[in-house]
Design a protein around this motif. Structure first.
Motif, PDB file in Angstrom:
ATOM      1  N   ALA A 197      16.796  38.233  30.904  1.00  0.00           N
ATOM      2  CA  ALA A 197      15.999  38.657  32.054  1.00  0.00           C
ATOM      3  C   ALA A 197      15.159  39.878  31.709  1.00  0.00           C
ATOM      4  N   THR A 198      14.085  40.060  32.473  1.00  0.00           N
ATOM      5  CA  THR A 198      13.265  41.266  32.374  1.00  0.00           C
ATOM      6  C   THR A 198      13.698  42.214  33.487  1.00  0.00           C
ATOM      7  N   ILE A 199      13.964  43.462  33.121  1.00  0.00           N
ATOM      8  CA  ILE A 199      14.368  44.457  34.117  1.00  0.00           C
ATOM      9  C   ILE A 199      13.120  45.179  34.618  1.00  0.00           C
ATOM     10  N   ILE A 200      12.954  45.225  35.923  1.00  0.00           N
ATOM     11  CA  ILE A 200      11.796  45.878  36.536  1.00  0.00           C
ATOM     12  C   ILE A 200      12.294  46.998  37.444  1.00  0.00           C
ATOM     13  N   ILE A 207      12.910  35.048  34.580  1.00  0.00           N
ATOM     14  CA  ILE A 207      13.757  35.747  35.549  1.00  0.00           C
ATOM     15  C   ILE A 207      13.558  37.253  35.428  1.00  0.00           C
ATOM     16  N   CYS A 208      13.226  37.881  36.541  1.00  0.00           N
ATOM     17  CA  CYS A 208      13.087  39.336  36.608  1.00  0.00           C
ATOM     18  C   CYS A 208      14.168  39.882  37.545  1.00  0.00           C
ATOM     19  N   VAL A 209      14.795  40.967  37.144  1.00  0.00           N
ATOM     20  CA  VAL A 209      15.863  41.571  37.936  1.00  0.00           C
ATOM     21  C   VAL A 209      15.515  43.024  38.217  1.00  0.00           C
ATOM     22  N   GLU A 210      15.624  43.407  39.473  1.00  0.00           N
ATOM     23  CA  GLU A 210      15.339  44.794  39.823  1.00  0.00           C
ATOM     24  C   GLU A 210      16.393  45.708  39.214  1.00  0.00           C
ATOM     25  N   SER A 211      15.962  46.798  38.646  1.00  0.00           N
ATOM     26  CA  SER A 211      16.869  47.722  37.979  1.00  0.00           C
ATOM     27  C   SER A 211      17.958  48.210  38.936  1.00  0.00           C
ATOM     28  N   GLY A 212      19.203  48.102  38.485  1.00  0.00           N
ATOM     29  CA  GLY A 212      20.341  48.548  39.284  1.00  0.00           C
ATOM     30  C   GLY A 212      20.832  47.535  40.286  1.00  0.00           C
ATOM     31  N   ALA A 213      20.213  46.356  40.339  1.00  0.00           N
ATOM     32  CA  ALA A 213      20.580  45.359  41.352  1.00  0.00           C
ATOM     33  C   ALA A 213      22.010  44.870  41.200  1.00  0.00           C
ATOM     34  N   GLY A 214      22.524  44.864  39.978  1.00  0.00           N
ATOM     35  CA  GLY A 214      23.866  44.344  39.744  1.00  0.00           C
ATOM     36  C   GLY A 214      24.963  45.386  39.746  1.00  0.00           C
ATOM     37  N   ASN A 215      24.617  46.644  39.948  1.00  0.00           N
ATOM     38  CA  ASN A 215      25.616  47.716  39.830  1.00  0.00           C
ATOM     39  C   ASN A 215      26.789  47.537  40.788  1.00  0.00           C
ATOM     40  N   SER A 221      25.566  45.296  34.641  1.00  0.00           N
ATOM     41  CA  SER A 221      24.592  46.321  34.270  1.00  0.00           C
ATOM     42  C   SER A 221      23.235  45.706  33.925  1.00  0.00           C
ATOM     43  N   ASP A 222      22.225  46.572  33.890  1.00  0.00           N
ATOM     44  CA  ASP A 222      20.895  46.113  33.474  1.00  0.00           C
ATOM     45  C   ASP A 222      20.948  45.515  32.075  1.00  0.00           C
ATOM     46  N   SER A 223      21.745  46.120  31.197  1.00  0.00           N
ATOM     47  CA  SER A 223      21.838  45.608  29.823  1.00  0.00           C
ATOM     48  C   SER A 223      22.463  44.219  29.786  1.00  0.00           C
TER      49      SER A 223
END
Length: 380
Positions: A55-58, A33-41, A46-48
């Protein structure tokens, strides 16, 4: 198999396709699973939080879209996002296939496999994947809060030293998921509730929630496939309006939820009805994005007519992004797990679930109603 969670770029869209808890489960099952940075803000993840879930943050949007096998989204893709897709990729999310068939045509031209969450079949087997229902429940709940906030009265009955305050009267039009949630929420707030739906079968559900069901006998079938209300004749529409006129006039708050997939929402509450409502009353029109159930509604705005405030909120689930995202993520992950076999997405088109949701495959448009809207006679 690499699954990417894209950041939503539509104005006002605060939801995200997967929440950290769901990501952790999918990672344990072997998905990358890769998640775009800031997608969950927007939903306060958070990315963390995603990194902790595995997940990997991209940070690079082009990299995320270009290197993934499956792209997960909430809102339909913009033209720019469609241009990022390449042949063989799978896109899963809300696609509005009947409301915007041109978008589906563009996805087919990109030779993308597109799965529409709006087309999950309404069966017990697919119930846990039904994102339309989960998000409609949020909209129904929030509509009542909006009405209660705008109404210059209390919702519940109150006994005070200054006398007894009568409870507000709420009239809900449409007893689908949104309508039933609106009924339940209004009752919890202490209002007296009436409800109407052209489908007589929902009468017991309405009454079970403590509301009075307004009945009208129509001389035609009112239920479409999947249990949705279907578009009815002009004569039946007129009969419906006559049946609910008194309920609208007596209501302090009217909440309308009636929609027909791919078509303009039916006008149910007319200007003449609004003129009979008490000044200060409120109408919350959940069909505003499809033209509205109430004559005079403006999508995304408030209008005052005859002293009555007509409210046309749009995308209410995005205003409650934490729980909306949690429910959508559960719907989406259940579908994903159902389709993934041996770490690869497998579409068995003999199965009604993938057959229903798959709108484009190998350059073909598979949904007959989308093809009809585009004037295309064959899947190609």
């Amino acid at each position: 198999m690499k699954v990417a969670v894209a950041k939503e770029i539509e104005v006002g869209e605060r939801r995200i396709a997967l929440v950290p808890d769901i990501v952790a489960r999918l990672v344990k099952q072997g998905l990358n699973i890769c998640v775009e940075s800031g997608a969950g803000n927007g939903a306060f993840f958070s990315d963390s939080d995603y990194e902790a879930a595995g997940a990997t943050i991209i940070a690079d949007t082009a990299e995320l879209w270009g290197d993934s096998d499956v792209i997960l989204k909430v809102a339909p893709p913009t033209p720019e996002e469609i241009d990022r897709l390449h042949e063989g990729q799978t896109l899963i999310g809300f696609l509005n296939p009947l409301g915007d068939p041109e978008r589906i045509q563009k996805l087919a031209q990109r030779r993308v496999t597109a799965l529409s969450m709006e087309l999950i079949p309404r069966t017990s087997r697919a119930q846990s994947m039904d994102a339309l229902s989960s998000q409609a429940g949020v909209a129904g709940y929030k509509a009542v809060l909006i009405a209660a906030s705008a109404l210059p009265k209390f919702f519940p009955m109150l006994t005070t030293a200054a006398g007894t305050i009568r409870p507000a009267k709420v009239f809900v039009v449409g007893a689908g998921v949104a309508g039933l949630q609106a009924i339940a929420t209004s009752r919890r707030l202490g209002a007296v509730v009436e409800a109407f739906d052209i489908r007589p079968a929902v009468k017991e559900e309405v009454q079970s929630l403590g509301a009075k069901f307004v009945e009208v006998e129509l001389e035609e079938d009112t239920v479409a496939s999947g249990g949705y209300a279907k578009e009815i004749s002009d004569r039946s529409k007129q009969k419906t309006q006559e049946a609910i006129t008194n309920s609208v006039a007596q209501a302090d708050a009217v909440i309308t939820t009636a929609q027909v997939p791919g078509k303009r929402a039916p006008i149910i509450v007319t200007d003449a009805m609004i003129s009979q409502m008490r000044p200060g009353s409120v109408v919350v029109d959940l069909a505003a994005e499809q033209g509205g159930n109430c004559e005079g509604t403006e999508a995304g705005g408030n209008v005052v007519r005859h002293g009555v405030t007509l409210m046309g909120p749009v995308n209410l689930p995005a205003s409650m992004p934490v729980h909306s995202s949690q429910m959508y993520a559960k719907n989406l992950s259940t579908l994903l797990q159902y389709l993934v076999k041996d770490n690869a997405l497998t579409l068995d088109l003999e199965d009604d679930i993938p057959d229903s949701v798959c709108v484009t495959l190998g350059g073909d448009i598979r949904n007959s109603r989308v093809r009809e809207a585009l004037g295309v006679t064959s899947p190609a």
